[in-house]
Design a protein around this motif. Structure first.
Motif, PDB file in Angstrom:
ATOM      1  N   GLY A  29     -75.535  18.941  11.397  1.00  0.00           N
ATOM      2  CA  GLY A  29     -75.865  20.318  11.053  1.00  0.00           C
ATOM      3  C   GLY A  29     -76.042  21.205  12.273  1.00  0.00           C
ATOM      4  N   VAL A  30     -75.815  22.496  12.047  1.00  0.00           N
ATOM      5  CA  VAL A  30     -75.995  23.480  13.098  1.00  0.00           C
ATOM      6  C   VAL A  30     -76.637  24.716  12.469  1.00  0.00           C
ATOM      7  CG1 VAL A  30     -73.663  24.431  12.783  1.00  0.00           C
ATOM      8  CG2 VAL A  30     -74.837  24.715  14.963  1.00  0.00           C
ATOM      9  N   GLN A  31     -77.584  25.308  13.186  1.00  0.00           N
ATOM     10  CA  GLN A  31     -78.339  26.434  12.638  1.00  0.00           C
ATOM     11  C   GLN A  31     -77.597  27.752  12.838  1.00  0.00           C
ATOM     12  OE1 GLN A  31     -81.336  26.395  10.919  1.00  0.00           O
ATOM     13  NE2 GLN A  31     -80.996  28.590  10.599  1.00  0.00           N
ATOM     14  N   VAL A  32     -77.571  28.543  11.779  1.00  0.00           N
ATOM     15  CA  VAL A  32     -77.053  29.903  11.842  1.00  0.00           C
ATOM     16  C   VAL A  32     -78.170  30.849  11.391  1.00  0.00           C
ATOM     17  CG1 VAL A  32     -75.415  31.560  10.872  1.00  0.00           C
ATOM     18  CG2 VAL A  32     -74.659  29.241  11.461  1.00  0.00           C
ATOM     19  N   THR A  46     -76.595  41.161  11.568  1.00  0.00           N
ATOM     20  CA  THR A  46     -75.985  41.511  10.283  1.00  0.00           C
ATOM     21  C   THR A  46     -74.693  42.296  10.506  1.00  0.00           C
ATOM     22  OG1 THR A  46     -78.143  41.594   9.170  1.00  0.00           O
ATOM     23  CG2 THR A  46     -76.317  42.785   8.141  1.00  0.00           C
ATOM     24  N   GLY A  47     -73.673  41.883   9.775  1.00  0.00           N
ATOM     25  CA  GLY A  47     -72.373  42.515   9.909  1.00  0.00           C
ATOM     26  C   GLY A  47     -71.459  41.852  10.911  1.00  0.00           C
ATOM     27  N   GLY A  48     -71.981  40.925  11.667  1.00  0.00           N
ATOM     28  CA  GLY A  48     -71.187  40.222  12.663  1.00  0.00           C
ATOM     29  C   GLY A  48     -70.382  39.085  12.064  1.00  0.00           C
ATOM     30  N   SER A  49     -69.700  38.354  12.929  1.00  0.00           N
ATOM     31  CA  SER A  49     -68.864  37.238  12.512  1.00  0.00           C
ATOM     32  C   SER A  49     -69.263  35.982  13.255  1.00  0.00           C
ATOM     33  CB  SER A  49     -67.394  37.542  12.785  1.00  0.00           C
ATOM     34  OG  SER A  49     -66.966  38.692  12.089  1.00  0.00           O
ATOM     35  N   LEU A  50     -68.900  34.857  12.666  1.00  0.00           N
ATOM     36  CA  LEU A  50     -69.245  33.582  13.266  1.00  0.00           C
ATOM     37  C   LEU A  50     -68.141  32.575  12.976  1.00  0.00           C
ATOM     38  CD1 LEU A  50     -71.760  32.394  14.773  1.00  0.00           C
ATOM     39  CD2 LEU A  50     -72.388  31.386  12.587  1.00  0.00           C
ATOM     40  N   ARG A  51     -67.884  31.703  13.932  1.00  0.00           N
ATOM     41  CA  ARG A  51     -66.938  30.620  13.727  1.00  0.00           C
ATOM     42  C   ARG A  51     -67.634  29.304  14.050  1.00  0.00           C
ATOM     43  NH1 ARG A  51     -61.249  29.606  13.865  1.00  0.00           N
ATOM     44  NH2 ARG A  51     -60.769  27.548  14.729  1.00  0.00           N
ATOM     45  N   LEU A  52     -67.664  28.429  13.075  1.00  0.00           N
ATOM     46  CA  LEU A  52     -68.219  27.093  13.250  1.00  0.00           C
ATOM     47  C   LEU A  52     -67.086  26.091  13.349  1.00  0.00           C
ATOM     48  CD1 LEU A  52     -71.070  27.173  10.562  1.00  0.00           C
ATOM     49  CD2 LEU A  52     -71.212  27.775  12.988  1.00  0.00           C
ATOM     50  N   ALA A  87     -69.317  16.211  14.113  1.00  0.00           N
ATOM     51  CA  ALA A  87     -70.206  16.953  15.008  1.00  0.00           C
ATOM     52  C   ALA A  87     -69.888  18.441  14.940  1.00  0.00           C
ATOM     53  CB  ALA A  87     -70.048  16.451  16.437  1.00  0.00           C
ATOM     54  N   GLU A  88     -70.865  19.205  14.451  1.00  0.00           N
ATOM     55  CA  GLU A  88     -70.699  20.656  14.346  1.00  0.00           C
ATOM     56  C   GLU A  88     -71.045  21.351  15.657  1.00  0.00           C
ATOM     57  OE1 GLU A  88     -72.536  19.202  10.353  1.00  0.00           O
ATOM     58  OE2 GLU A  88     -72.873  18.899  12.510  1.00  0.00           O
ATOM     59  N   SER A  89     -70.444  22.523  15.829  1.00  0.00           N
ATOM     60  CA  SER A  89     -70.768  23.366  16.978  1.00  0.00           C
ATOM     61  C   SER A  89     -70.504  24.821  16.596  1.00  0.00           C
ATOM     62  CB  SER A  89     -69.937  22.980  18.194  1.00  0.00           C
ATOM     63  OG  SER A  89     -68.554  23.148  17.938  1.00  0.00           O
ATOM     64  N   GLY A  90     -71.066  25.729  17.361  1.00  0.00           N
ATOM     65  CA  GLY A  90     -70.802  27.141  17.149  1.00  0.00           C
ATOM     66  C   GLY A  90     -71.901  27.923  16.472  1.00  0.00           C
ATOM     67  N   GLY A  91     -72.983  27.276  16.140  1.00  0.00           N
ATOM     68  CA  GLY A  91     -74.077  27.988  15.488  1.00  0.00           C
ATOM     69  C   GLY A  91     -74.812  28.890  16.467  1.00  0.00           C
ATOM     70  N   GLY A  92     -75.760  29.642  15.932  1.00  0.00           N
ATOM     71  CA  GLY A  92     -76.548  30.522  16.787  1.00  0.00           C
ATOM     72  C   GLY A  92     -77.072  31.713  16.021  1.00  0.00           C
ATOM     73  N   SER A  93     -77.464  32.737  16.761  1.00  0.00           N
ATOM     74  CA  SER A  93     -78.015  33.946  16.158  1.00  0.00           C
ATOM     75  C   SER A  93     -76.981  35.055  16.194  1.00  0.00           C
ATOM     76  CB  SER A  93     -79.265  34.380  16.916  1.00  0.00           C
ATOM     77  OG  SER A  93     -80.278  33.407  16.808  1.00  0.00           O
ATOM     78  N   VAL A  94     -76.847  35.733  15.061  1.00  0.00           N
ATOM     79  CA  VAL A  94     -75.869  36.808  14.919  1.00  0.00           C
ATOM     80  C   VAL A  94     -76.538  37.971  14.192  1.00  0.00           C
ATOM     81  CG1 VAL A  94     -73.557  37.410  14.120  1.00  0.00           C
ATOM     82  CG2 VAL A  94     -74.093  35.039  14.659  1.00  0.00           C
TER      83      VAL A  94
END
Length: 125
Positions: A118-121, A14-20, A5-12
């Motif tokens: 799946g999770v959307q980024v 440009t130039g930002g960071s993301l952790r899934l 089970a994935e988590s942590g997706g979302g809208s970011v």
């Protein structure tokens, strides 16, 4: 029963960071190769990063190498993906995957037996 089970997706931006994150159950990530894949609309599913169960080595897609880190926590039974300096072309559905075999970034998706939903980024400019 195996479950990812994935988590942590979302809208970011440009130039930002993301952790899934991906929580695994029904098996131990310590004894499996684990990976992150992504798929954008109209494109094939592509590997982003892999940890090989054989020696713990990591491998990355050329498109993310140097700004991406895959890791796993054998105690919490989770795996994670961090991506820095995000670009609009990083926008996709991201999936975690696992298999008991020795695998690497060049291994095709069909080599991985277990998949998350799946999770959307979405990276906006």
């Amino acid at each position: 029963q195996v479950h990812l089970a994935e988590s942590g997706g979302g809208s970011v931006q440009t130039g930002g960071s993301l952790r899934l994150s991906c929580a695994a159950s029904g098996f131990s990530v310590s004894t499996y190769s684990v990976a992150w894949f992504r798929q954008a609309p109209g494109l094939e599913r592509e590997g982003v990063a892999v940890i090989d169960v054989r020696d713990g080595s990591t491998s990355y897609a050329d498109s993310v190498r140097g700004r991406c880190r895959i890791s796993k926590d054998n105690v919490k039974n989770t795996l994670s993906l961090e991506i820095d300096n995000l670009k609009p072309e990083d926008s996709a559905m991201y999936y975690c995957a696992a298999d008991a075999d020795h695998l690497w970034i060049g291994s095709p998706p069909e080599r991985f037996k277990y998949w998350g939903q799946g999770v959307q980024v979405t990276v906006s400019s």
